[in-house]
Design an enzyme around this catalytic site. Sequence first.
Site, PDB file in Angstrom:
ATOM      1  N   HIS A   1       0.996  -1.261   0.076  1.00  0.00           N
ATOM      2  CA  HIS A   1      -0.084   0.047   0.123  1.00  0.00           C
ATOM      3  C   HIS A   1       0.951   1.328  -0.189  1.00  0.00           C
ATOM      4  O   HIS A   1       0.866   2.459   0.742  1.00  0.00           O
ATOM      5  CB  HIS A   1      -0.964   0.064   1.272  1.00  0.00           C
ATOM      6  CG  HIS A   1      -1.850  -1.059   0.928  1.00  0.00           C
ATOM      7  ND1 HIS A   1      -3.166  -0.899   0.613  1.00  0.00           N
ATOM      8  CD2 HIS A   1      -1.949  -2.496   1.520  1.00  0.00           C
ATOM      9  CE1 HIS A   1      -3.852  -1.949   0.574  1.00  0.00           C
ATOM     10  NE2 HIS A   1      -3.075  -3.093   1.089  1.00  0.00           N
TER      11      HIS A   1
ATOM     12  N   TYR B   1       5.078  -4.385   9.747  1.00  0.00           N
ATOM     13  CA  TYR B   1       4.727  -3.010   9.620  1.00  0.00           C
ATOM     14  C   TYR B   1       6.011  -2.247  10.414  1.00  0.00           C
ATOM     15  O   TYR B   1       6.484  -1.062   9.880  1.00  0.00           O
ATOM     16  CB  TYR B   1       3.607  -2.498  10.284  1.00  0.00           C
ATOM     17  CG  TYR B   1       2.287  -2.734   9.542  1.00  0.00           C
ATOM     18  CD1 TYR B   1       2.267  -3.570   8.284  1.00  0.00           C
ATOM     19  CD2 TYR B   1       0.912  -2.532  10.100  1.00  0.00           C
ATOM     20  CE1 TYR B   1       1.016  -3.828   7.673  1.00  0.00           C
ATOM     21  CE2 TYR B   1      -0.166  -2.871   9.398  1.00  0.00           C
ATOM     22  CZ  TYR B   1      -0.086  -3.494   8.182  1.00  0.00           C
ATOM     23  OH  TYR B   1      -1.192  -4.007   7.320  1.00  0.00           O
TER      24      TYR B   1
END
Length: 309
Positions: free
Chosen positions: A29, A298
């Site tokens: 993303h 992440y």
Amino acid sequence: MTAETPLPVQVVDTMEHLDGRHPGYRRAHARGACFTATFTPTGEAAKYTTAAHLQGEPVSATVRFSNGSGNPAMPDTVPGGRGMATKFQLPDGTSTDLIGVNLPRFLVATPDEFLALVKALAADKDAGTGDQANLQGFLAQHPSSVPAFQALGAMGVPASFGTTGYQALHAFTWVNGDGDRQAVRYRWAPDLGEQNLDADAVAHSELQFLIDEFVERLGAGPVTFTLHVTLADPSDPTNDATQVWPADRPEIVVGTLAITGEVDDQDHWAAQIFDPTNLTPGIDLSDDPLPRLRNSAYSISYERRSRGE
């Protein structure tokens, strides 16, 4: 004897190999933009959870819409994953996150399967034959992943970030004031309805049109989404995001999100983490192992992009 590279590091390394390393960007993303919003709860969730943003009073939120690829140059005119990540600002100064994608189910059930999948995709890229032999081999060994890939193959190109539905996919556990526990799954429904572009509109669209289209759309007024929550039966699996719960499970509407404009500082928000494990009292992780993998991946991605890698 050297220690084996931790699985989350292997995942991020393989994703970089698959989509390329793009300094300063997320490993998935990569291209997105953030917007200001207000979430107004209906109060329907209050008997199931003490979560502050699901009671009665509106809260501010920040929403990041994104293209799913780790390559920021990926065209919006190509069907594929889109993301909607929401950070709710809570009255006590903390926040909680909800991460959605435009898929009805996730691609895999476990961290090991996710690593095997990205390795298969990377091997197909390296082979350069276009036959997806490694992916097909993975799917033959993991049939529970086939429905998600069928859904990917049936995707169109969304007319707007605001005309796309997003599912959080993972199960979470709501806890109320009496300690009662209820497994749930979330989905965002666009109040504009789901709309895709036809082939002619795709052919005449800019390669990266979704962010500009959404900004222009906001010029005419807020874009709204309704947050729906499915209440699981005790027999429903909570540890496998490839499995969809039966359609007859009860669903409640827990609030409306009104997105009003761009954030003042895109650079600041581009650097932030939207994390499915960033929860608030009244919401617990379930036994689904993937949010924990996402948290680790992440963090690795954040460290690397913070260093300009």
